[in-house]
Design an enzyme around this catalytic site. Structure first.
Site, PDB file in Angstrom:
ATOM      1  CE  LYS A  22      -1.780   1.778   3.944  1.00  0.00           C
ATOM      2  NZ  LYS A  22      -1.550   3.215   4.064  1.00  0.00           N
ATOM      3  CG  ASN A  23       2.603   2.634   3.546  1.00  0.00           C
ATOM      4  OD1 ASN A  23       1.408   2.880   3.415  1.00  0.00           O
ATOM      5  ND2 ASN A  23       3.192   2.533   4.734  1.00  0.00           N
ATOM      6  NE  ARG A 102       0.677  12.518   7.347  1.00  0.00           N
ATOM      7  CZ  ARG A 102       0.898  13.747   7.753  1.00  0.00           C
ATOM      8  NH1 ARG A 102      -0.077  14.475   8.223  1.00  0.00           N
ATOM      9  NH2 ARG A 102       2.114  14.272   7.684  1.00  0.00           N
ATOM     10  CB  CYS A 126      -4.646   6.465  10.947  1.00  0.00           C
ATOM     11  SG  CYS A 126      -4.998   4.940  10.096  1.00  0.00           S
ATOM     12  NE  ARG A 131       0.242  10.170  10.392  1.00  0.00           N
ATOM     13  CZ  ARG A 131      -0.205   9.163   9.638  1.00  0.00           C
ATOM     14  NH1 ARG A 131      -1.469   8.906   9.552  1.00  0.00           N
ATOM     15  NH2 ARG A 131       0.628   8.432   8.949  1.00  0.00           N
ATOM     16  CE  LYS A 171       9.214  13.815  13.900  1.00  0.00           C
ATOM     17  NZ  LYS A 171       8.157  14.435  14.682  1.00  0.00           N
ATOM     18  CB  VAL A 174       7.643   8.032   4.948  1.00  0.00           C
ATOM     19  CG1 VAL A 174       7.243   7.295   3.681  1.00  0.00           C
ATOM     20  CG2 VAL A 174       8.440   7.142   5.875  1.00  0.00           C
ATOM     21  CG  ASP A 316       3.098   1.482   9.359  1.00  0.00           C
ATOM     22  OD1 ASP A 316       2.645   2.322  10.153  1.00  0.00           O
ATOM     23  OD2 ASP A 316       3.251   1.724   8.135  1.00  0.00           O
ATOM     24  CB  ILE A 338       7.115   6.919  14.414  1.00  0.00           C
ATOM     25  CG1 ILE A 338       8.332   6.005  14.310  1.00  0.00           C
ATOM     26  CG2 ILE A 338       6.848   7.646  13.084  1.00  0.00           C
ATOM     27  CD1 ILE A 338       9.629   6.662  13.889  1.00  0.00           C
ATOM     28  NE  ARG A 408      -7.339   4.169   5.529  1.00  0.00           N
ATOM     29  CZ  ARG A 408      -6.486   4.834   6.296  1.00  0.00           C
ATOM     30  NH1 ARG A 408      -6.729   4.974   7.576  1.00  0.00           N
ATOM     31  NH2 ARG A 408      -5.411   5.358   5.792  1.00  0.00           N
TER      32      ARG A 408
HETATM   33  C1  UD1 Z   1       4.201   6.958   6.361  1.00  0.00           C
HETATM   34  C2  UD1 Z   1       3.395   5.692   6.164  1.00  0.00           C
HETATM   35  C3  UD1 Z   1       2.844   5.194   7.482  1.00  0.00           C
HETATM   36  C4  UD1 Z   1       3.988   5.025   8.482  1.00  0.00           C
HETATM   37  C5  UD1 Z   1       4.838   6.289   8.582  1.00  0.00           C
HETATM   38  C6  UD1 Z   1       6.071   6.103   9.438  1.00  0.00           C
HETATM   39  C7  UD1 Z   1       2.492   5.860   3.922  1.00  0.00           C
HETATM   40  C8  UD1 Z   1       1.292   6.043   3.053  1.00  0.00           C
HETATM   41  N1  UD1 Z   1       2.299   5.970   5.247  1.00  0.00           N
HETATM   42  O1  UD1 Z   1       3.320   7.932   6.887  1.00  0.00           O
HETATM   43  O2  UD1 Z   1       2.201   3.934   7.248  1.00  0.00           O
HETATM   44  O3  UD1 Z   1       3.438   4.742   9.758  1.00  0.00           O
HETATM   45  O4  UD1 Z   1       5.271   6.689   7.271  1.00  0.00           O
HETATM   46  O5  UD1 Z   1       6.837   5.062   8.963  1.00  0.00           O
HETATM   47  O6  UD1 Z   1       3.577   5.601   3.445  1.00  0.00           O
HETATM   48  N2  UD1 Z   1       5.934  14.884  10.621  1.00  0.00           N
HETATM   49  C9  UD1 Z   1       6.002  16.213  10.965  1.00  0.00           C
HETATM   50  N3  UD1 Z   1       5.836  17.148  10.002  1.00  0.00           N
HETATM   51  C10 UD1 Z   1       5.606  16.809   8.699  1.00  0.00           C
HETATM   52  C11 UD1 Z   1       5.566  15.451   8.345  1.00  0.00           C
HETATM   53  C12 UD1 Z   1       5.725  14.493   9.337  1.00  0.00           C
HETATM   54  O7  UD1 Z   1       6.200  16.549  12.137  1.00  0.00           O
HETATM   55  O8  UD1 Z   1       5.459  17.729   7.872  1.00  0.00           O
HETATM   56  C13 UD1 Z   1       6.100  13.859  11.668  1.00  0.00           C
HETATM   57  C14 UD1 Z   1       4.861  12.980  11.863  1.00  0.00           C
HETATM   58  O9  UD1 Z   1       3.900  13.600  12.675  1.00  0.00           O
HETATM   59  C15 UD1 Z   1       5.472  11.768  12.508  1.00  0.00           C
HETATM   60  C16 UD1 Z   1       6.851  11.685  11.838  1.00  0.00           C
HETATM   61  O10 UD1 Z   1       7.110  12.961  11.289  1.00  0.00           O
HETATM   62  O11 UD1 Z   1       5.652  11.981  13.875  1.00  0.00           O
HETATM   63  C17 UD1 Z   1       6.955  10.652  10.734  1.00  0.00           C
HETATM   64  O12 UD1 Z   1       5.894  10.844   9.825  1.00  0.00           O
HETATM   65  P1  UD1 Z   1       6.010  10.453   8.293  1.00  0.00           P
HETATM   66  O13 UD1 Z   1       7.214   9.609   8.097  1.00  0.00           O
HETATM   67  O14 UD1 Z   1       5.877  11.675   7.476  1.00  0.00           O
HETATM   68  O15 UD1 Z   1       4.721   9.540   8.108  1.00  0.00           O
HETATM   69  P2  UD1 Z   1       3.749   9.466   6.871  1.00  0.00           P
HETATM   70  O16 UD1 Z   1       4.486   9.738   5.616  1.00  0.00           O
HETATM   71  O17 UD1 Z   1       2.501  10.223   7.150  1.00  0.00           O
END
Ligand code: UD1
Length: 429
Positions: A22-23, A102, A126, A131, A171, A174, A316, A338, A408
């Protein structure tokens, strides 16, 4: 609303085909916005999030055609889809679509890079923490975009196009790494992304972008180099296997005991989970068809695990591991680093008899001799599957409510587990 009914106690034996990730599928589909030519994706999982993204992309003008069954294919294989963003008719991604998932926020990068503007609702998805999107915004600003946030929308403009730059993420993220990489692919000049996420899905997206004509190196490491090109073109790419799905089923087998081949799974993307599962008591061996997971029925050992960005233990898989070690002989500790609110499964696991104490971001799990079936509620995608794992080992009947979260991210879970001997069924309505 559908529910899942499980009667626990059966061992799992057989073969589980692992679906496309999915990701990886979501960013790959979004990459179709970068070109007016056709992007063909194979091994796309049949998931609610994929269907949702088809709708979101359709709203921008992307034609999406699902190819028919080909000889030799069976229903357990993913779909092949053709995505063609010939004409982008709308650069707005509205609230009612983006709020549900998201990752749909990520369209902001390709829309901006190709069209010079994007208006995208702040995301939903979720409920596992706040986030924010600050790191996306900083990255796009670094690439030369003007950004305003107004009435719940992010307005991004770069009328003369984006220009390459050095992006240093404070930080690991992904999503923002995906977006920075897609945007920089069409920017003028060179971009370097530092402290990039190293998740295998980033490398999978980069491999597809390179097939489309992008010039990218270093994806999968923490420094990614991108030399912008004027345009991208048609390509064909198969979505990588879902390492989270594979890790989840490995935990299910560790929980119930048995012998299951996770067809198509590769050890390379699962090193840390394999290390942890081996500590808990499972045996995992790589074969030429996938990963074989066995457990001989001896007791489970407790573990201390901290979630981390890849190659660390994936957040995850945190909920699933917690379900598993709720039956361990001893006390485990799981630290979530995370997301700040990713323990919603704790109270539901407690309904099945698990003994879990939360202190901030650390869960202390004292193994119990048995779990007992109960009615539980799925609260987010990965939490819901942890309840399935617990239900497989619980005495009696477990009913998991609100399984739309599960749909999902897990393709045909009841069919896959049922085929290996689990007593599991979907109750419609
Ligand atoms: C992706 C994955 C999700 C996984 C997560 C962490 C997909 C579709 N989803 O989510 O399944 O759990 O990576 O491996 O691939 N953050 C900020 N500011 C930002 C962006 C992120 O503070 O602008 C923080 C988030 O709140 C979180 C951390 O960074 O605490 C990591 O988030 P991120 O790696 O961006 O997760 P997703 O890409 O949403």
């Amino acid at each position: 609303m559908d529910r899942i009914r499980i009667v626990g106690g059966n061992r799992l034996n057989g073969t589980i085909p692992i679906s496309g990730a999915k990701n990886a599928a979501l960013p790959l589909m979004i990459a179709s916005l970068l070109t007016n030519e056709t992007l063909t994706l194979d091994n796309v999982p049949r998931l609610a999030d994929v269907a949702m993204l088809k709708r979101i992309l359709g709203n921008h003008g992307v034609d999406c055609m699902v190819l028919g069954k080909r000889s030799g294919q069976n229903g357990m294989q993913g779909e092949s889809i053709e995505l063609r963003a010939g004409d982008i008719v709308d650069t707005t991604a509205p609230y009612d679509l983006v709020a549900r998932m998201r990752a749909s926020f990520w369209v902001i990068g390709p829309l901006l890079a190709r069209m010079g503007e994007a208006k995208v609702s702040l995301p939903g998805g979720c409920a596992i923490g706040t986030r924010p999107v600050d790191l996306f915004i900083e990255a796009l600003k670094t690439l030369g975009a003007d950004i305003d946030i107004e009435a719940g929308y992010v307005f991004a403009r770069a009328p003369k196009g984006l220009r390459g730059a050095r992006i240093v993420f404070p930080k690991v993220t992904v999503g923002a790494t995906h977006v920075a990489m897609m945007s920089a692919a069409l920017a003028k000049g060179e971009t370097v992304i530092e402290n990039a996420a190293r998740e295998p899905e980033i490398a999978d997206l980069a491999a597809c972008l390179v097939k489309m004509g992008a010039r990218i190196s270093g994806a999968g490491t923490s420094t990614i180099h991108i030399e912008g090109v004027d345009r991208l073109a048609a390509a064909r790419h198969a979505v990588m296997p879902d390492r989270i799905e594979a890790g989840t089923y490995a935990m299910a087998v560790a929980m119930t005991g048995g012998d299951v081949l996770l067809e198509g799974a590769t050890a390379a993307n699962l090193e840390k989970p394999i290390e942890v599962l081996t500590q808990v008591g499972a045996e995992i061996t790589a074969t030429n068809r996938g990963l074989r997971v066995t457990r001989n029925g001896n007791g489970l050992a407790p573990v201390d695990v901290t979630t981390e960005p890849f190659p660390g233990f994936a957040t995850d898989l945190q909920a699933q591991l917690m379900a598993l070690v709720s039956r361990a002989e001893g006390t485990s500790h799981i630290r979530e680093t995370i997301f700040e609110n990713r323990f919603m499964h704790v109270q539901e696991l407690a309904r099945l008899g698990a003994d879990i104490h939360l202190d901030g971001q650390v869960a202390t799990i004292t193994g119990v001799g048995k779990l007992t079936g109960a009615q539980v509620m799925a609260t987010d995608l990965r939490a819901s599957v942890s309840l399935i794992i617990a239900g497989l080992a619980a005495e009696g009947e477990t009913i998991v409510n609100r399984v739309y979260h599960l749909d999902r991210g897990f393709e045909r879970i009841e069919d896959k587990l049922g085929a290996c001997g689990a007593a599991i069924e979907r109750l419609s309505g």
